[in-house]
Design an enzyme around this catalytic site. Structure first.
Site, PDB file in Angstrom:
ATOM      1  N   ASN A   1      18.583  18.878 -32.264  1.00 32.45           N
ATOM      2  CA  ASN A   1      19.725  19.166 -31.860  1.00 32.45           C
ATOM      3  C   ASN A   1      20.591  17.925 -32.268  1.00 32.45           C
ATOM      4  O   ASN A   1      20.545  16.850 -31.477  1.00 32.45           O
ATOM      5  CB  ASN A   1      19.841  19.702 -30.566  1.00 32.45           C
ATOM      6  CG  ASN A   1      18.968  21.084 -30.231  1.00 32.45           C
ATOM      7  OD1 ASN A   1      19.013  21.787 -30.957  1.00 32.45           O
ATOM      8  ND2 ASN A   1      18.268  20.827 -29.154  1.00 32.45           N
TER       9      ASN A   1
ATOM     10  N   LYS B   1       1.347  28.116 -35.917  1.00 32.50           N
ATOM     11  CA  LYS B   1       0.411  28.605 -34.843  1.00 32.50           C
ATOM     12  C   LYS B   1       1.304  28.839 -33.729  1.00 32.50           C
ATOM     13  O   LYS B   1       2.068  28.263 -33.105  1.00 32.50           O
ATOM     14  CB  LYS B   1      -0.654  27.436 -34.723  1.00 32.50           C
ATOM     15  CG  LYS B   1      -1.488  28.002 -33.649  1.00 32.50           C
ATOM     16  CD  LYS B   1      -2.850  28.715 -34.509  1.00 32.50           C
ATOM     17  CE  LYS B   1      -3.560  29.152 -33.253  1.00 32.50           C
ATOM     18  NZ  LYS B   1      -4.456  30.585 -33.867  1.00 32.50           N
ATOM     19  N   TYR B   2       1.041  30.014 -32.991  1.00 27.30           N
ATOM     20  CA  TYR B   2       1.617  30.337 -31.567  1.00 27.30           C
ATOM     21  C   TYR B   2       1.142  29.410 -30.518  1.00 27.30           C
ATOM     22  O   TYR B   2      -0.421  29.261 -30.318  1.00 27.30           O
ATOM     23  CB  TYR B   2       1.264  31.782 -31.424  1.00 27.30           C
ATOM     24  CG  TYR B   2       1.974  32.131 -30.151  1.00 27.30           C
ATOM     25  CD1 TYR B   2       3.311  32.171 -29.787  1.00 27.30           C
ATOM     26  CD2 TYR B   2       1.199  32.788 -29.146  1.00 27.30           C
ATOM     27  CE1 TYR B   2       3.893  32.481 -28.567  1.00 27.30           C
ATOM     28  CE2 TYR B   2       1.662  32.927 -27.876  1.00 27.30           C
ATOM     29  CZ  TYR B   2       3.121  32.845 -27.716  1.00 27.30           C
ATOM     30  OH  TYR B   2       3.599  33.214 -26.499  1.00 27.30           O
TER      31      TYR B   2
ATOM     32  N   LYS C   1      18.830  27.830 -21.397  1.00 25.88           N
ATOM     33  CA  LYS C   1      18.077  26.965 -20.372  1.00 25.88           C
ATOM     34  C   LYS C   1      18.902  27.426 -18.931  1.00 25.88           C
ATOM     35  O   LYS C   1      19.997  27.584 -19.142  1.00 25.88           O
ATOM     36  CB  LYS C   1      18.465  25.490 -20.711  1.00 25.88           C
ATOM     37  CG  LYS C   1      17.543  25.133 -21.945  1.00 25.88           C
ATOM     38  CD  LYS C   1      17.976  23.828 -22.519  1.00 25.88           C
ATOM     39  CE  LYS C   1      17.202  23.512 -23.723  1.00 25.88           C
ATOM     40  NZ  LYS C   1      17.657  22.699 -24.588  1.00 25.88           N
TER      41      LYS C   1
ATOM     42  N   GLU D   1      13.605  18.353 -29.628  1.00 27.59           N
ATOM     43  CA  GLU D   1      13.048  19.069 -29.005  1.00 27.59           C
ATOM     44  C   GLU D   1      11.341  19.351 -29.220  1.00 27.59           C
ATOM     45  O   GLU D   1      11.016  19.149 -30.524  1.00 27.59           O
ATOM     46  CB  GLU D   1      13.614  20.481 -29.164  1.00 27.59           C
ATOM     47  CG  GLU D   1      14.610  20.808 -28.673  1.00 27.59           C
ATOM     48  CD  GLU D   1      14.958  22.169 -28.838  1.00 27.59           C
ATOM     49  OE1 GLU D   1      16.180  22.663 -28.728  1.00 27.59           O
ATOM     50  OE2 GLU D   1      14.166  22.868 -29.155  1.00 27.59           O
TER      51      GLU D   1
ATOM     52  N   VAL E   1      24.227  20.552 -23.484  1.00 24.86           N
ATOM     53  CA  VAL E   1      24.764  20.896 -22.203  1.00 24.86           C
ATOM     54  C   VAL E   1      23.920  19.943 -21.003  1.00 24.86           C
ATOM     55  O   VAL E   1      24.765  19.428 -20.102  1.00 24.86           O
ATOM     56  CB  VAL E   1      24.332  22.250 -21.942  1.00 24.86           C
ATOM     57  CG1 VAL E   1      24.779  22.896 -20.511  1.00 24.86           C
ATOM     58  CG2 VAL E   1      25.127  23.145 -23.069  1.00 24.86           C
TER      59      VAL E   1
ATOM     60  N   ARG F   1      23.684  17.069 -31.702  1.00 28.31           N
ATOM     61  CA  ARG F   1      24.842  17.192 -30.878  1.00 28.31           C
ATOM     62  C   ARG F   1      24.456  16.353 -29.446  1.00 28.31           C
ATOM     63  O   ARG F   1      23.542  16.440 -29.087  1.00 28.31           O
ATOM     64  CB  ARG F   1      25.390  18.530 -30.815  1.00 28.31           C
ATOM     65  CG  ARG F   1      24.240  19.252 -29.917  1.00 28.31           C
ATOM     66  CD  ARG F   1      24.665  20.875 -29.622  1.00 28.31           C
ATOM     67  NE  ARG F   1      23.733  21.367 -28.796  1.00 28.31           N
ATOM     68  CZ  ARG F   1      22.759  22.002 -29.306  1.00 28.31           C
ATOM     69  NH1 ARG F   1      22.380  22.300 -30.326  1.00 28.31           N
ATOM     70  NH2 ARG F   1      21.974  22.862 -28.285  1.00 28.31           N
TER      71      ARG F   1
ATOM     72  N   GLY G   1      16.899  27.586 -31.979  1.00 28.83           N
ATOM     73  CA  GLY G   1      16.807  28.054 -30.580  1.00 28.83           C
ATOM     74  C   GLY G   1      16.351  29.496 -30.107  1.00 28.83           C
ATOM     75  O   GLY G   1      17.179  30.071 -29.449  1.00 28.83           O
ATOM     76  N   GLY G   2      15.521  29.836 -30.842  1.00 30.37           N
ATOM     77  CA  GLY G   2      14.858  31.430 -30.462  1.00 30.37           C
ATOM     78  C   GLY G   2      15.320  32.322 -31.416  1.00 30.37           C
ATOM     79  O   GLY G   2      15.033  33.611 -31.366  1.00 30.37           O
TER      80      GLY G   2
END
Ligand code: MV4
Length: 502
Positions: A290, A201-202, A237, A275, A295, A292, A164-165
């Site tokens: 994820n 890799k970005y 988000k 994701e 949201v 679960r 999640g970042g």
């Protein structure tokens, strides 16, 4: 068969789960912290129990207490919602040990997907595309330099225990490799107690596209198509929609098959999300799963016509999936915005406090998943999300038009909210065109700033709503027959229940 479910959560998601329980004739048990005595989820449930002080650690995360309430009240199952205990493998296991059904996946699936290096390895073995990078953790700094040279700059260094970042670092320059890897490792250790990092890799300016899946306990798994979640701010988000404006039918089918393969690789059961990030050409790569209910699940419900909470409960009951892949289609378009108690014109500062008045948008194609009411005080202890507003339309343009209409009449006084900001997003031409990337918000900071004329208009509306509210209160004071008062609203909302220690 599940007859009673304890909802180990609060706010809008607790109510969302209880709504499906009611429709299914299942009794609901709410738990709440001392800060949530006046919370609507307490009223909505058939029974409610205080489980401790405001701090999440002592209440919504106190799983031994929650399990003891489940046992005392005879709940057959626990639904964790999102956040809190929803992706806690130990909790999933503890429920099982106590003979309580955890409405979610088992510890193995949670652990495999929770450790991002293990998840990557598992996905590679399952033939799911991952971002080019390492399959193993970075061992030492020499290893890091060599690996990053092989992949080629720029790269993302990510914490295996992150997600999640959290615990991510972009490395663009040769001379930054060693310091960045060192920093990522020490950050990961401090945040997660685990300093394992890996390198990818970005992918510049990607799109975030995720697939909803449902899997039963008999090895069947289907997907419920994608959600486009590229409008984000600091890994939160802000707007989600389905279908993705950039999706093509051939890629959708292939990504869907890969999403199903990802879930099957961990023997997944329940609702989950795969994701991906994609580039503009729809080359796509697995990012995370994820484990679960998310949201943003309502947009899928609106477009696919499936109640995801109901299906979670059927799956937890041990039933087989009630649809085949070919039974499912996408119908129309849905957009969700997350409404927060925060000030978009002051760096999104949280704005907790008392809701003086809330006026909800209604009408064709509008869904509102919320929990606050007139006079409700938003506690400082939890996420300040007020509600999720969903607009459905026959096509994307209609959904946007409805969302704009709804946001224009949605009025909340007493706290600052993100509503004006969300309306500005709907009006940005690049949003209306579709095809936006995860850089959308930072690329449109000017267009998303508060224009002078806007605040007058919105303040006027808030003033009118507050005047109407005031008039209502005067009428109410004049006598019980004089107005439709709040008590009658509450009567519609609640039903006979046991509320302990209120
Ligand atoms: C990336 C990336 C670019 N390249 N990985 C952010 C959240 C976490 N799930 C992974 N994230 C990213 N991983 C590679 N190899 C860019 C992001 C990213 C992002 C991803 C999805 C949605 C919004 C985002 C915002 C910034 C960065």
């Amino acid at each position: 068969m599940i007859k009673k479910i304890l909802i180990a959560n609060r706010g809008e998601i607790a109510i969302r789960v209880m709504r499906s329980c009611r429709e299914m004739g299942i009794r609901s048990v709410a738990v709440y912290s001392e800060a949530d005595r006046a919370s609507a989820h307490v009223q909505y449930a058939d029974e409610a129990y205080c489980i401790g002080p405001a701090a999440s650690n002592e209440s919504y995360l106190n799983y031994e207490k929650i399990i003891s309430v489940a046992k005392e009240t005879g709940a057959d199952a626990i639904h964790p919602g999102y956040g809190f205990l929803s992706e806690n493998a130990e909790f999933s296991n503890r429920c099982k040990e106590e003979g309580i059904i955890f409405i979610g996946p088992d510890a193995h699936a949670i652990n495999t997907m929770g450790d991002k290096i293990t998840a990557r390895k598992t996905m590679i073995a399952a033939g799911v595309p991952v971002v080019p990078g390492t399959a193993k953790p970075i061992i030492d700094l020499d290893d890091a330099v060599e690996t990053i040279h092989k992949i080629g700059l720029p790269v993302m260094v990510k914490a295996s225990a992150g997600g999640g970042g959290k615990g991510m670092r972009l490395v663009e320059k040769e001379e930054d490799i060693i310091s960045s890897v060192k920093a990522a490792k020490s950050e990961a250790l401090a945040a997660f107690g685990n300093d394992a990092v890996y390198v990818e890799k970005y992918i510049d300016s990607p799109h975030h596209i995720e697939f909803q899946i449902l899997a039963d306990q008999h090895g069947n798994c289907i997907h419920l198509f994608e959600r486009e979640c590229s409008v984000q701010r600091r890994h939160q988000k802000v707007v989600e929609e389905t279908p993705s404006p950039i999706m093509r039918p051939d890629v959708r089918a292939e990504m869907g098959r890969h999403a199903v393969a990802a879930a099957k690789a961990v023997n997944y059961a329940g609702a989950g999300t795969i994701e991906f990030i994609t580039d503009d050409d729809l080359n796509y790569y697995f990012l995370e799963m994820n484990t679960r209910l998310q949201v943003e699940h309502p947009i899928t419900e609106q477009v696919v016509g499936v109640d995801l909470v109901r299906e979670q409960i059927h799956i937890a009951n041990g039933e087989k999936l009630r649809f085949r892949q070919e039974d499912l289609t996408q119908h129309g378009h849905a957009i969700e915005v997350r409404v927060y108690a925060e000030d978009p014109d002051n760096n999104f500062m949280p704005s907790p406090g008392k809701i003086k008045h809330i006026h909800l948008p209604l009408g064709l194609g509008i869904r509102h998943d919320g929990y606050v009411y007139d006079g409700y005080e938003i506690p400082i202890y939890y996420d300040p999300m007020i509600s999720k507003l969903v607009a459905w339309g026959n096509n994307r343009q209609e959904a946007i038009q409805r969302m704009k209409r709804a946001l224009e009449v949605y009025s909340i006084s007493g706290v600052k909210t993100s509503i004006p900001f969300l309306l500005r997003i709907m009006n940005v031409p690049d949003f209306q065109k579709g095809g936006y990337t995860t850089h959308f918000i930072q690329n449109h900071t000017e267009a998303l700033k508060k224009p002078e004329e806007e605040h007058e208009e919105l303040d006027d509306l808030a003033a009118i709503v507050s005047l109407v509210h005031h008039t209502n209160n005067l009428l109410k004071a004049a006598g019980p027959a004089a107005s439709s008062n709040h008590e009658s609203a509450w009567k519609q909302f609640g039903r006979k229940k046991a509320v302990s220690r209120l």
